[in-house]
Design a protein around this motif. Structure first.
Motif, short mmCIF file in Angstrom:
data_model
loop_
_atom_site.label_atom_id
_atom_site.label_comp_id
_atom_site.label_asym_id
_atom_site.label_seq_id
_atom_site.Cartn_x
_atom_site.Cartn_y
_atom_site.Cartn_z
N PHE A 183 8.73 -49.64 -10.46
CA PHE A 183 8.78 -51.04 -10.22
C PHE A 183 7.79 -52.04 -11.04
CE2 PHE A 183 9.13 -49.90 -5.29
CZ PHE A 183 10.55 -50.15 -5.43
N GLY A 223 11.29 -59.03 -3.95
CA GLY A 223 10.14 -58.84 -4.77
C GLY A 223 10.91 -59.34 -6.30
N ALA A 253 4.68 -54.77 -5.90
CA ALA A 253 5.79 -54.19 -5.14
C ALA A 253 5.48 -53.16 -4.25
CB ALA A 253 6.63 -53.45 -6.56
#
Length: 298
Positions: A117, A51, A76
Motif C-alpha cells: 500500500f 483509500g 492504508a
C-alpha cells in the motif's frame, strides 16, 4: 452539487475497479481457480477506492516520496484495520485474515500489505492520478453529471442489496450446521454398515481359509492365488461404496447450502476463501471443504 464531488466519486469508482482487478487476479492465482473478489455485486472493491481518493485528497501536497510512502502505508493500514473490525462487528464474520503472514496485527493487517500500500500510494499520487485527472477533465460536464447520477444510484442499490443479502449470515450458518449434522449422522450410519459387512467378510474368509484353500485348486484351475484376487475385489467394492457415499454427502451439503444461504452469502463464501465466522466456523470450513472436493472430482 460541486463538480469536484462528482469527480471524486468517478475517481473512487475507477480505483475501486482497479482494486477489484488486482484482488481477483491475486486470489485466483492463490486458489488456482477464478475468484470474483468484489464485496459488491459489481466489479468494485470499495476499500481500494476509498483509500486511493483519501490519498489523492490528503497526500497530494507531499512532494517527498519517502514521506509519501510512509504516510500511505500507515494510513492504508489504519483504514484496513478499521474496515475489518467494523465489518466483523456488523456481519459477525472476518472477511480476510493475515494470520498466516509474518508481522501481522490480529490478522487484520500485515507488514507485507503495508509495504504494498505504501508503494501504491506513491504510484497513485505521483504517477496515476495526474493522468486520471487529465482524462476526466476532458469529459463534457453534462456527461459527468449523468455519469455521476447513474453510477451513484447503481452503487447505492448494489450496496443495499449486498448488505441485506448477507446481514443474516450468522443465522444461515446456524441452519446449515443443523442440516449438516443430520446428514453427517445418516452417512456415518450407512458407512458403518458397509464397514461391518466388510469386516464380517474378512472374518469369514479367515475362519474358513483351510477349506477355501483346499477347494481353490478345483474352483480356479489350480491357481489358489486367485482366491486373494476375489477377496480383494470384494473389499475394493466396499471401499468404493464408501467413496460414493462421501461424494453423496458432499452433494447433499451443496444442496443444503443452496437452500439455506442467500445468493449474496454464497457469493461471499466463494469470493473470500479466508472468510471466518465468529460462530459455527467449523460448519463454514466443512462447507468450503465440500465445495473444494467436488471441484477436484469434477
Amino acid at each position: 452539487m460541486p463538480i469536484i464531488v462528482e469527480y471524486l466519486f468517478l475517481w473512487f469508482l475507477f480505483y475501486s475497479f482497479c482494486g477489484w482487478v488486482y484482488e481477483s487476479i491475486l486470489v485466483s492465482v492463490q486458489q488456482r481457480r477464478p475468484v470474483n473478489r468484489g464485496f459488491l455485486n459489481g466489479p468494485l472493491c470499495p476499500i481500494y477506492g476509498t483509500g486511493a481518493v483519501m490519498a489523492v485528497v490528503l497526500l497530494g501536497g507531499i512532494s517527498n516520496p519517502l514521506v509519501l510512502f510512509l504516510v500511505s502505508a500507515v494510513g492504508a493500514c489504519v483504514l484496513e484495520y478499521f474496515t475489518s473490525w467494523a465489518m466483523e462487528r456488523l456481519f459477525h464474520a472476518r472477511w480476510w485474515d493475515y494470520s498466516h503472514f509474518r508481522f501481522n496485527l490480529n490478522g487484520r493487517i500485515c507488514l507485507l500489505g503495508a509495504l504494498v500500500f505504501g508503494v501504491g500510494g506513491v504510484v497513485i499520487v505521483d504517477v496515476v492520478q495526474p493522468e486520471v485527472a487529465r482524462v476526466t477533465a476532458m469529459i463534457p460536464l453534462v456527461a459527468v453529471h449523468w455519469l455521476f447520477v447513474t453510477l451513484f444510484a447503481a452503487t447505492v442499490v448494489d450496496t443495499i442489496v449486498t448488505v441485506v443479502g448477507i446481514v443474516h449470515f450468522e443465522e444461515s450458518l446456524e441452519q446449515f450446521r443443523a442440516i449438516a449434522a443430520k446428514y453427517g449422522d445418516a452417512m456415518r450410519e450407512r458407512v458403518g454398515d458397509v464397514v461391518d459387512g466388510a469386516t464380517g467378510l474378512a472374518g469369514g474368509v479367515a475362519t474358513g481359509v483351510a477349506g477355501v484353500a483346499s477347494a481353490a485348486s478345483d474352483a480356479f484351475g489350480g491357481v489358489p492365488g486367485r482366491v486373494g484376487e476375489k477377496v480383494g475385489e470384494s473389499l475394493h467394492s466396499g471401499l468404493s461404496s464408501g467413496r460414493e457415499m462421501s461424494t453423496e454427502l458432499m452433494m447433499r451439503l451443496r444442496e443444503a447450502a443452496g437452500s439455506v444461504f442467500s445468493r449474496q452469502q454464497r457469493r461471499m463464501i466463494a469470493s473470500f476463501p479466508r472468510l471466518r465466522a465468529s460462530r459455527n466456523n467449523e460448519s463454514l470450513e466443512q462447507l468450503r471443504e465440500a465445495f473444494e472436493q467436488l471441484r477436484r472430482r469434477g
